[in-house]
Scaffold this active site. Structure first.
Site, mmCIF file in Angstrom:
data_model
loop_
_atom_site.group_PDB
_atom_site.id
_atom_site.type_symbol
_atom_site.label_atom_id
_atom_site.label_comp_id
_atom_site.label_asym_id
_atom_site.label_seq_id
_atom_site.Cartn_x
_atom_site.Cartn_y
_atom_site.Cartn_z
ATOM 1 N N LYS A 136 -12.908 -7.971 -8.124
ATOM 2 C CA LYS A 136 -13.321 -8.433 -6.802
ATOM 3 C C LYS A 136 -14.759 -8.911 -6.905
ATOM 4 O O LYS A 136 -15.621 -8.215 -7.462
ATOM 5 C CB LYS A 136 -13.182 -7.306 -5.780
ATOM 6 C CG LYS A 136 -11.746 -6.811 -5.637
ATOM 7 C CD LYS A 136 -11.612 -5.674 -4.640
ATOM 8 C CE LYS A 136 -10.153 -5.231 -4.535
ATOM 9 N NZ LYS A 136 -9.964 -4.092 -3.609
ATOM 10 N N LYS A 195 0.836 -1.194 0.000
ATOM 11 C CA LYS A 195 0.000 0.000 0.000
ATOM 12 C C LYS A 195 0.876 1.252 0.000
ATOM 13 O O LYS A 195 1.839 1.351 0.782
ATOM 14 C CB LYS A 195 -0.916 0.016 1.228
ATOM 15 C CG LYS A 195 -1.981 -1.065 1.201
ATOM 16 C CD LYS A 195 -3.014 -0.814 0.130
ATOM 17 C CE LYS A 195 -4.132 -1.842 0.177
ATOM 18 N NZ LYS A 195 -5.181 -1.584 -0.836
#
Length: 334
Positions: free
Chosen positions: A221, A113
């Site tokens: 997703k 991240k």
């Protein structure tokens, strides 16, 4: 929306099958240290409904459609029985990187991240260099969650490319911005592919990113796209390589991600389905975590004791049940 071969169960049936849990996180992720989720037990298995609280009901309706598919229809036949997965490193200080990576066992790919609010590019670079030092041979991809603008993304990816990046996920918020970042990096010979995530799952038209030439690959997703079958359709129509990722799910949600990854005709990249390792505890005694860099395809069955132990407080359970009522009404009206 659910396909016609996946009828929407009556609301009372969903509410009777619901379990709301609050699971503690090992590290802060997306700014939270606890993850709430509503689990549904249907005739075909378990489904998970866990759109983040800030998501509106229309967006959340796709998550409920995915949970209904899992619990009331089941998944398509798999083409593979094991799915390679990446480790995930949140926006932690560089000195915590070895601790985070240690929870994943053997690692061949890592998602890191970056562009966290309140942090700098120096923080991102230090984190990536710590990952590279720990794993000299691993594939490294970064995820900015749309946190940069175009100039900042070009500057950051030009600098971070020095560690060897497989790709950069959603460096900027818009499809037009992705196309510009991709073009600028190509013009300067910076070898970083661009992956679209939010620009696929949060768009009314998830195929617009492919038509705009804004990405080299797409991140898919299950829950935000409305289920495994709908995600398979989107990948087929996009014509781009796909990476299957999760939305900080329990093992129940990860099972749906594994079903998608297992059913894709091609799976060129390790998937972002290793996030159960970020939880202090899961809802099953056999959590879907990586073993030797992959997760074997198997069902996730919540344990009654864990459901009781991590049951959400009454006010939070009521909040989630009210949300199901609203979202169910949207599904049945469509």
């Amino acid at each position: 929306m659910p396909r016609r071969d996946a009828p929407i169960p009556p609301l009372d049936e969903l509410l009777a099958a619901a379990h709301v849990v609050t699971l503690p996180m090992r590290v802060k992720f997306r700014g939270i240290m606890e993850r709430e989720s509503l689990l549904l037990r249907g005739p075909a298995g378990w489904g998970e409904f866990c759109p983040f609280p800030e998501y509106g009901d229309a967006e959340a309706s796709r998550w409920l459609a995915a949970a209904i598919e899992a619990g009331w229809q089941g998944f398509p036949a798999p083409l593979r029985m094991s799915v390679p997965v990446n480790a995930t490193v949140p926006a932690v200080p560089a000195d915590r990187v070895p601790e985070v990576l240690a929870r994943f066992g053997r690692v061949d790919a890592v998602k890191v991240k970056v562009a966290e609010r309140g942090q700098s590019l120096d923080d991102d670079a230090a984190r990536l260099h710590a990952v590279r030092a720990a794993l000299p041979g691993a594939a490294i991809r970064v995820d900015a969650n749309g946190g940069w603008d175009v100039p900042a993304a070009v500057e950051a990816l030009t600098r971070l490319a020095a560690v060897g990046l497989e790709y950069a996920e959603q460096p900027v918020p818009t499809i037009e911005g992705l196309a510009e970042v991709r073009s600028r990096l190509r013009d300067t010979g910076t070898p970083v592919l661009i992956a679209a995530d939010e620009s696929v799952r949060k768009e009314t038209d998830p195929l617009r990113v492919a038509r705009a030439g804004a990405a080299d690959l797409i991140v898919v997703k299950v829950a935000p796209l409305g289920g495994v079958r709908r995600a398979l359709d989107i990948v087929a129509q996009a014509g781009l390589p796909a990476v299957v990722s999760s939305a900080l799910d329990t093992s129940v949600g990860i099972r749906a991600g594994l079903a998608l990854a297992a059913a894709l005709p091609e799976l060129p990249y390790a998937c972002g389905l290793g996030t159960v390792s970020l939880f202090e505890s899961d809802v099953t005694l056999d959590p879907l975590v990586a073993d030797d860099g992959a997760i074997g395809l198997r069902d996730a069955v919540p344990d009654a004791g864990l459901l009781e132990r991590f049951a959400a407080p009454a006010e939070r359970r009521d909040w989630w049940l009210d949300r199901v009522r609203r979202v169910h009404a949207l599904l049945t009206a469509s």
